[in-house]
Design an enzyme around this catalytic site. Structure first.
Site, PDB file in Angstrom:
ATOM      1  N   GLU A 284     -66.463 -18.161 -41.409  1.00  0.00           N
ATOM      2  CA  GLU A 284     -67.581 -18.978 -40.911  1.00  0.00           C
ATOM      3  C   GLU A 284     -68.071 -18.491 -39.556  1.00  0.00           C
ATOM      4  O   GLU A 284     -69.211 -18.723 -39.186  1.00  0.00           O
ATOM      5  CB  GLU A 284     -67.171 -20.458 -40.792  1.00  0.00           C
ATOM      6  N   HIS A 305     -46.553  -7.949 -55.750  1.00  0.00           N
ATOM      7  CA  HIS A 305     -46.444  -7.766 -57.202  1.00  0.00           C
ATOM      8  C   HIS A 305     -47.767  -8.080 -57.898  1.00  0.00           C
ATOM      9  O   HIS A 305     -47.805  -8.262 -59.109  1.00  0.00           O
ATOM     10  CB  HIS A 305     -45.303  -8.635 -57.748  1.00  0.00           C
ATOM     11  N   LYS A 419     -74.981 -27.117 -50.344  1.00  0.00           N
ATOM     12  CA  LYS A 419     -75.082 -28.582 -50.231  1.00  0.00           C
ATOM     13  C   LYS A 419     -76.470 -29.044 -50.641  1.00  0.00           C
ATOM     14  O   LYS A 419     -76.621 -30.022 -51.376  1.00  0.00           O
ATOM     15  CB  LYS A 419     -74.806 -29.040 -48.795  1.00  0.00           C
TER      16      LYS A 419
HETATM   17  O1  PA5 Z   1     -66.443 -25.828 -39.865  1.00  0.00           O
HETATM   18  C1  PA5 Z   1     -67.290 -26.619 -40.234  1.00  0.00           C
HETATM   19  O2  PA5 Z   1     -68.180 -27.017 -39.495  1.00  0.00           O
HETATM   20  C2  PA5 Z   1     -67.230 -27.167 -41.632  1.00  0.00           C
HETATM   21  O3  PA5 Z   1     -66.183 -26.591 -42.359  1.00  0.00           O
HETATM   22  C3  PA5 Z   1     -67.039 -28.678 -41.569  1.00  0.00           C
HETATM   23  O4  PA5 Z   1     -65.859 -28.966 -40.871  1.00  0.00           O
HETATM   24  C4  PA5 Z   1     -67.003 -29.274 -42.961  1.00  0.00           C
HETATM   25  O5  PA5 Z   1     -68.190 -28.971 -43.650  1.00  0.00           O
HETATM   26  C5  PA5 Z   1     -66.820 -30.782 -42.904  1.00  0.00           C
HETATM   27  O6  PA5 Z   1     -67.855 -31.377 -42.206  1.00  0.00           O
HETATM   28  P1  PA5 Z   1     -67.770 -32.893 -41.761  1.00  0.00           P
HETATM   29  O7  PA5 Z   1     -66.640 -33.023 -40.798  1.00  0.00           O
HETATM   30  O8  PA5 Z   1     -69.098 -33.213 -41.150  1.00  0.00           O
HETATM   31  O9  PA5 Z   1     -67.503 -33.703 -43.018  1.00  0.00           O
END
Ligand code: PA5
Length: 444
Positions: A284, A305, A419
């Site tokens: 990310e 393996h 999303k």
């Molecule tokens: O790193 C990030 O920003 C994402 O992985 C969020 O943590 C994830 O989408 C969850 O989001 P939220 O805490 O708003 O539910």
């Protein structure tokens, strides 16, 4: 430091390392001076010094209450609101922590997928036992945790009544806005804050990760102490004395030399979830603008393996970062068997950790010989303290390497695409146009 970095098997020449040094130093400066892209999301940088002590005490009190009231905690969240807590619990308590029940409550994680079977299995595991819920979502509208929360909230209310349920629900969310904040305030749940200046993948040492960790029996003071020691050490501007900067520089050089995939390889199953946490942190943060190393995790010797063949002999796009743990929690030795039918008597009396170490060293040399360079991160042991140190090592290093490759390591614009499509296909109000366009494409 209980975390140490070694790049002797990276196959790099001195002048290559010298070349990236100014770039790494400039990146560290930009982070410390808070002047690079996304600098407003650097709340994690001094977290072990600046964390909210009053909230920390409430986290400890809430964890104690959960342990008194319940046998099980269901922690609901996804991505950054899930991975760190699970990684931390398995790191310290091992993969069988819930079954061993040495300390704290059993912790199960929900809301990180949309599988009915997975959710039903957790309900089954809880059975008639007392349980509490920690719902963790910064936005409060993420589909996976929202679905799971409805389910477990209903189960709590059926079991304990609306009032009883309230005292068993803990909400970790934005300090002021969002759907979960509104719900928590209306219902009177105890709340904890996801700080504004800390992104999901940097949030596991805020209330996001600390409450499940503490309820599960971890010593979160020790976690923060480890994190503090790393925070001080990795401010060091001296390139050769700052392991976080060195690791960032080596990853950058690997990318420059055509490597596309980094495998985080550990030899402890307790680190499997840590590998998942690492993948989110790296992917990310760096996987944007058409750049970045693709992060993969592996558990050796198990995966030797399976993907071992590719690492040894497949496309030369890989390098490995080996996560080696020096001391195990328990020492077991290989029993003697004079019949020696399995031919293993040569290893009788050796500790299993000694054999694991020889496997690690032998594998490292074989992979390096096969053209897969190796970086090594050594940890003293798997403890609360070393978890804090290691998490910060990866945070700081990733921030440096992100700046070195020229991305904003603190945003994640690409996470929104799926999303939007899912909301449209589900018929969420406001997505009508997108819905018809997507449905037409699916029918083609
Ligand atoms: O790193 C990030 O920003 C994402 O992985 C969020 O943590 C994830 O989408 C969850 O989001 P939220 O805490 O708003 O539910």
């Amino acid at each position: 430091m209980s975390v140490r970095f070694d790049y002797r098997n990276a196959g790099l020449r001195e002048h290559e390392v010298a070349y990236v040094r100014p770039l790494a130093e400039a990146a560290l400066c930009a982070i410390e001076d808070r002047c690079g892209p996304g600098h407003e999301m650097l709340g994690w940088l001094d977290l072990p010094r600046n964390y909210d002590k009053e909230e920390f005490a409430r986290i400890q009190a809430a964890a104690k209450r959960i342990q008194e009231q319940s046998e099980v905690l269901v922690a609901i969240g996804i991505g950054g609101s899930y991975l760190g807590a699970r990684a931390g619990l398995e790191f310290v308590k091992g993969p069988f922590g819930n079954q061993l029940r040495e300390k704290g409550v059993e912790v199960y994680f929900a809301g990180s997928n949309l599988s009915s079977d997975y959710l039903e299995d957790i309900l089954h595991i809880i059975g008639d036992r007392d349980f509490s819920v920690n719902v963790i979502s910064k936005s409060g509208t993420t589909t996976e945790p929202a679905v799971a929360f409805r389910l477990f909230k209903e189960k709590l209310e059926t079991k304990y009544g609306k009032e009883g349920a309230k005292s068993r629900i803990y909400a970790t969310t934005d300090k002021a806005k969002g759907a979960l904040r509104g719900l928590a305030e209306a219902e009177g749940y105890e709340t904890f804050v996801v700080p504004d200046d800390i992104g999901g993948r940097f949030s596991c040492l805020s209330a996001v990760g600390l409450l499940p960790m503490a309820a599960g029996g971890m010593d979160i003071e020790q976690v923060m102490q480890g994190c503090l020691s790393a925070c001080s050490a990795y401010k060091n501007p001296s390139f050769l004395q700052n392991d976080a900067m060195l690791y960032a520089a080596m990853r950058y050089l690997m990318l420059m030399k055509g490597k596309q995939v980094e495998i985080l390889a550990s030899y402890e199953p307790a680190l499997t979830m840590f590998g998942e946490w690492y993948k989110q942190l790296m992917a990310e943060s760096e996987g944007k603008d058409g750049k970045g190393l693709f992060p993969v995790s592996a558990n050796f010797t198990t995966d030797l393996h399976s993907i071992g063949q590719f690492i040894q002999d497949g496309s030369r796009i890989l390098f490995e970062t080996v996560l080696w743990v020096e001391e195990t929690r328990h020492e077991l030795t290989v029993p003697h068997d004079p019949a020696n039918v399995d031919g293993l008597e040569f290893a009788a009396g050796l500790s299993i950790q000694e054999i694991n170490e020889k496997a690690m060293k032998g594998t490292l040399l074989a992979h390096v010989d096969g053209g897969t360079p190796n970086l090594v991160v050594t940890l003293d042991q798997l403890s609360d303290y070393t978890l804090g140190e290691l998490v910060y090592f990866f945070w700081k290093s990733l921030a440096i390497s992100g700046y070195m490759i020229g991305v904003n390591p603190f945003d994640q614009p690409g996470v929104e695409a799926y999303k939007k499509n899912m909301f449209a296909l589900l018929g969420k109000p406001g997505y009508e146009d997108a819905k018809s366009a997507l449905e037409a494409r699916l029918q083609k």
